[in-house]
Design a protein around this motif. Structure first.
Motif, PDB file in Angstrom:
ATOM      1  N   UNK A 108       0.635  -0.979  -0.149  1.00 43.18           N
ATOM      2  CA  UNK A 108       0.055  -0.033   0.065  1.00 43.18           C
ATOM      3  C   UNK A 108       0.838   1.243   0.040  1.00 43.18           C
ATOM      4  N   UNK A 109       1.948   1.192   0.732  1.00 44.57           N
ATOM      5  CA  UNK A 109       2.811   2.489   0.950  1.00 44.57           C
ATOM      6  C   UNK A 109       3.367   2.527  -0.635  1.00 44.57           C
ATOM      7  N   UNK A 110       3.833   1.513  -1.356  1.00 41.68           N
ATOM      8  CA  UNK A 110       4.522   1.872  -2.805  1.00 41.68           C
ATOM      9  C   UNK A 110       3.291   2.431  -3.595  1.00 41.68           C
ATOM     10  N   UNK A 126       0.873   4.330  -2.668  1.00 37.30           N
ATOM     11  CA  UNK A 126       0.673   5.573  -2.161  1.00 37.30           C
ATOM     12  C   UNK A 126       1.885   6.490  -2.534  1.00 37.30           C
ATOM     13  N   UNK A 127       2.935   6.371  -2.392  1.00 35.10           N
ATOM     14  CA  UNK A 127       4.253   7.197  -2.830  1.00 35.10           C
ATOM     15  C   UNK A 127       5.284   6.221  -3.502  1.00 35.10           C
ATOM     16  N   UNK A 128       5.308   5.944  -4.837  1.00 35.93           N
ATOM     17  CA  UNK A 128       6.238   5.034  -5.416  1.00 35.93           C
ATOM     18  C   UNK A 128       7.566   5.362  -5.390  1.00 35.93           C
ATOM     19  N   UNK A 129       7.769   6.901  -5.417  1.00 37.27           N
ATOM     20  CA  UNK A 129       9.231   7.196  -5.285  1.00 37.27           C
ATOM     21  C   UNK A 129       9.712   7.218  -4.094  1.00 37.27           C
ATOM     22  N   UNK A 130       9.021   6.907  -2.834  1.00 32.73           N
ATOM     23  CA  UNK A 130       9.638   6.902  -1.670  1.00 32.73           C
ATOM     24  C   UNK A 130       9.739   5.395  -1.071  1.00 32.73           C
ATOM     25  N   UNK A 131       8.581   4.717  -1.613  1.00 29.72           N
ATOM     26  CA  UNK A 131       8.497   3.451  -1.131  1.00 29.72           C
ATOM     27  C   UNK A 131       8.950   2.185  -2.024  1.00 29.72           C
ATOM     28  N   UNK A 132       9.118   2.229  -3.252  1.00 29.50           N
ATOM     29  CA  UNK A 132       9.186   1.415  -4.189  1.00 29.50           C
ATOM     30  C   UNK A 132       9.966   0.385  -3.834  1.00 29.50           C
ATOM     31  N   UNK A 133       9.801  -1.133  -4.205  1.00 29.21           N
ATOM     32  CA  UNK A 133      10.580  -2.056  -3.726  1.00 29.21           C
ATOM     33  C   UNK A 133      10.536  -2.458  -2.054  1.00 29.21           C
ATOM     34  N   UNK A 134       9.501  -1.793  -1.367  1.00 27.24           N
ATOM     35  CA  UNK A 134       9.419  -1.987  -0.115  1.00 27.24           C
ATOM     36  C   UNK A 134       9.059  -3.195   0.135  1.00 27.24           C
ATOM     37  N   UNK A 135       9.503  -4.249   1.274  1.00 32.98           N
ATOM     38  CA  UNK A 135       8.983  -5.454   1.724  1.00 32.98           C
ATOM     39  C   UNK A 135       8.546  -5.322   3.221  1.00 32.98           C
ATOM     40  N   UNK A 136       8.106  -6.417   3.538  1.00 26.80           N
ATOM     41  CA  UNK A 136       7.570  -6.551   4.983  1.00 26.80           C
ATOM     42  C   UNK A 136       8.824  -5.980   5.809  1.00 26.80           C
TER      43      UNK A 136
END
Length: 701
Positions: free
Chosen positions: A636-638, A640-650
């Motif tokens: 959901x964060x990715x 919301x803001x792909x530039x900040x949270x792209x590629x985030x995992x648990x």
């Protein structure tokens, strides 16, 4: 013919004898001219005498830690022996009782020999064989006198003993029984076999030879140095080799001071520790040769420990459970071979740490950051490019923190270092505009650091595996430039840069940093190039060689920059759980002082902050959702803001929320297929509470 050389030479008249012209003398018989004398008998002595007073008290009596270690060791052995033998007393009693008859027989036989003077019988027999009547009569009279006196003593003892026993039988039968038991046990002791005593030692001791001059010379000869071997065979003194003082106890080991043969230096000994240890019959970690900085270049101090340095019980770090730090003053960070405290002063210095992998480099960097954390004024920046989270325990007190080597991690670090570069410029302006009465030396002082209106508090920046950012093709050049500036100008402006690397070379540790570092810690390295890169040019040639350490010497290093001469030190061991306890105390100190900032409050560098993680998490978790899996939060964060949270995992969510006190746990949820499962997740209420605490802290600051 005699020729006299006119004029005195050094106060002497020289003569030259020539019997026939040289051209008539065969070449082999031509006498060489007598050399001019160089020893002037009237030359005055320098008149300089070196006196060295011997200590009145032994070293372990004057040093508190040595005294405590000695008494603790003796007390522990005594207590263990008491417990060991106390539990075995019934067994001892039975075995000694069984041996009592043999002991009683031995006592009677020995008493009989003593009363009848049997020890002098061979002398009397010799006088009979020699038919020496006078000698025999003399010996007979002596025997008669002895037998008379000894017989009287035996009779008196027997009568007194029987009377005393009868008195005890009438007056105190219990005491008579105790004396009887004691007598039986004493007889049992006398009846022991010499090779099988009933009561053995409680502490089995492995024999460690007392250090003597012979053993020291044996060890030095084992090195194979031709000059040392020749000096030992010739007796030493003619070649300059001699002991200059007695071998003494120095801490948990022995110290020998000696002059080496002419032309031999301690450097020749330090690189030959292995054969030296073999000759001394000690483990390699026990043997520590070093030069004497107060004497000439041929003086050797040989310290030989009872146990290897890495096996000796280290004193606990004094700041582990209590205490606060002033970075402007020396702080204990470890100990030397003799287990004495070693101190370090972090202010006004840049720090370089180098070693091969798995030798304790990261632990040492974390220890120095823990020291800085205990100064509530200090602002901490920690960057772990190994990506294993070794600096993670310090997150609650970090102003800037990042663990990893991905591009977004490097970008975060770049923005943080740009902030620090601007802070460097600001501080220079502040100091330049201060009156000389407040800043006479144009550098940060404790008084200026305490004035919060100036913003000149200490800043400590730690880079683990610093070769990673410096070699990055996109950001490396700028990061190297900023870090070099910090290493050069930072110390005077209250900024301490610490750079640790497992590959100390010109690319991993730029010359602008290594050349300006004041404090240098070199654990084991494999060659002279890496050694000099960390400890400074010429260190290897001067005998300061970290190549001498073995793979088991973890945490042991050469430390240069604290004091006049490099020293061997072992850093205190503070593991992860212990570090977290220290950080908890440091956080409390900072909260009381009002210095919880940056990452500790969930804030990143201005350019890379971009998003409020707590606020964004609250946005993507609906109000009706009490719990949600971390992997869903990351998705959901990715969105919301792909530039900040792209590629985030648990795990990114877990790491991002940890500094704010939001814990993850197993929570119930349903998969897309409608199947219910337990997975790691968060509670929305915890995120809301963290935002409330953060806003309150920001308002207070």
């Amino acid at each position: 013919m005699t020729d006299t050389i006119p004029g005195p030479v050094n106060g002497h008249t020289l003569t030259k004898l020539t019997l026939i012209p040289p051209e008539y003398i065969p070449a082999a018989r031509i006498e060489q001219p007598v050399p001019a004398p160089v020893d002037n008998p009237t030359l005055p002595a320098p008149g300089v005498t070196h006196e060295k007073r011997r200590p009145i008290l032994a070293g372990w009596l004057k040093n508190r830690s040595d005294f405590l270690a000695t008494t603790r060791h003796a007390g522990a052995n005594a207590g263990y022996a008491a417990l060991f033998h106390g539990l075995r007393l019934p067994v001892y009693s039975v075995r000694l009782s069984l041996m009592a008859p043999r002991g009683a027989c031995r006592f009677i036989a020995d008493t009989n020999r003593w009363v009848w003077d049997r020890e002098a019988a061979p002398l009397r027999e010799a006088a009979v064989r020699a038919e020496d009547a006078a000698e025999y009569m003399t010996l007979s009279r002596l025997r008669a006198n002895r037998v008379r006196l000894r017989g009287l003593v035996a009779i008196v003892a027997a009568v007194f003993g029987a009377g005393f026993a009868l008195w005890l039988y009438v007056m105190a039968p219990a005491f008579l029984a105790a004396f009887a038991v004691g007598g039986v046990l004493l007889c049992g002791l006398a009846g022991q076999q010499p090779d099988a005593p009933v009561i053995g030692p409680a502490v089995l001791k492995t024999e460690v030879q007392k250090m003597t001059g012979t053993i020291v010379l044996r060890g030095l000869e084992a090195i194979g140095n031709a000059r040392i071997t020749a000096a030992i065979k010739k007796g030493g003194d003619m070649n300059g080799m001699r002991f200059v003082s007695e071998i003494v106890r120095d801490g948990p080991g022995y110290r020998a001071d000696l002059d080496l043969p002419y032309g031999v230096t301690p450097d020749d000994i330090m690189e030959a520790r292995s054969p030296l240890a073999s000759g001394l019959r000690r483990k390699l970690g026990c043997v520590w040769p070093s030069p004497d900085p107060d004497e000439h270049e041929g003086r050797l101090i040989l310290w030989v420990g009872d146990k290897p340095m890495n096996e000796t019980t280290k004193p606990p770090w004094p700041l582990l459970k209590d205490g606060q730090v002033d970075l402007f003053k020396p702080v204990v960070f470890g100990n030397d071979q003799r287990m004495r405290d070693m101190v370090v002063t972090l202010m006004f210095a840049s720090v370089v740490i180098g070693s091969i992998p798995r030798m304790g480099k990261t632990f040492l960097l974390r220890l120095l950051l823990l020291i800085a954390a205990l100064d509530p004024r200090a602002e901490l920046h920690g960057f772990d490019f190994k990506g294993t989270g070794d600096l993670g325990p310090l997150e609650p007190v970090m102003h800037r923190y990042r663990s990893g080597e991905d591009d977004d991690d490097l970008l975060y670090v770049l923005h943080a270092m740009r902030e620090l570069k601007e802070e460097l410029r600001r501080r220079a302006k502040v100091i330049r505009n201060l009156p000389k009465s407040r800043c006479p030396e144009s550098k940060v002082t404790p008084e200026l650091a305490n004035d919060r209106s100036l913003g000149l508090h200490p800043i400590v920046v730690g880079f683990d595996e610093c070769q990673v950012p410096f070699e990055h093709e996109k950001y490396g050049a700028e990061l190297e430039s900023i870090c070099t500036d910090i290493a050069k100008r930072g110390p005077a402006l209250g900024i301490v840069g610490m750079f640790a690397t497992q590959r100390p070379d010109a690319k991993s540790l730029p010359p602008g940093i290594s050349a300006n570092a004041v404090l240098r810690f070199c654990l084991k390295v494999m060659g002279h190039t890496a050694n000099d890169m960390v400890l400074g040019t010429g260190a290897y040639k001067a005998g300061i060689r970290a190549t001498m350490f073995s793979r088991s010497d973890r945490g042991i290093c050469w430390m240069s920059g604290e004091g006049d001469d490099p020293q061997i030190a072992a850093s205190a061991f503070v593991d992860g759980p212990a570090a977290e306890k220290v950080v908890t105390r440091a956080r409390q100190l900072r909260e009381a002082y009002g210095n919880v900032t940056g990452h500790a409050l969930g804030q990143g560098p201005e350019e890379s902050a971009g998003a409020d993680v707590l606020g964004d998490v609250l946005k993507v978790v609906a109000a009706e959702e009490k719990t949600v899996w971390c992997e869903r939060v990351a998705l959901r964060l990715a969105d919301l803001r792909p530039d900040a949270y792209a590629g985030w995992k648990a795990e990114n969510v877990t790491s991002a929320l940890k500094p704010w006190g939001v814990k993850t746990d197993q929570v119930w949820g349903q998969t897309d297929d409608g199947e219910g499962k337990n997975r790691r997740g968060i509670k929305r209420a915890d995120v809301a509470a963290a935002i409330t605490r953060r806003d309150a802290d920001r308002a207070a600051n």
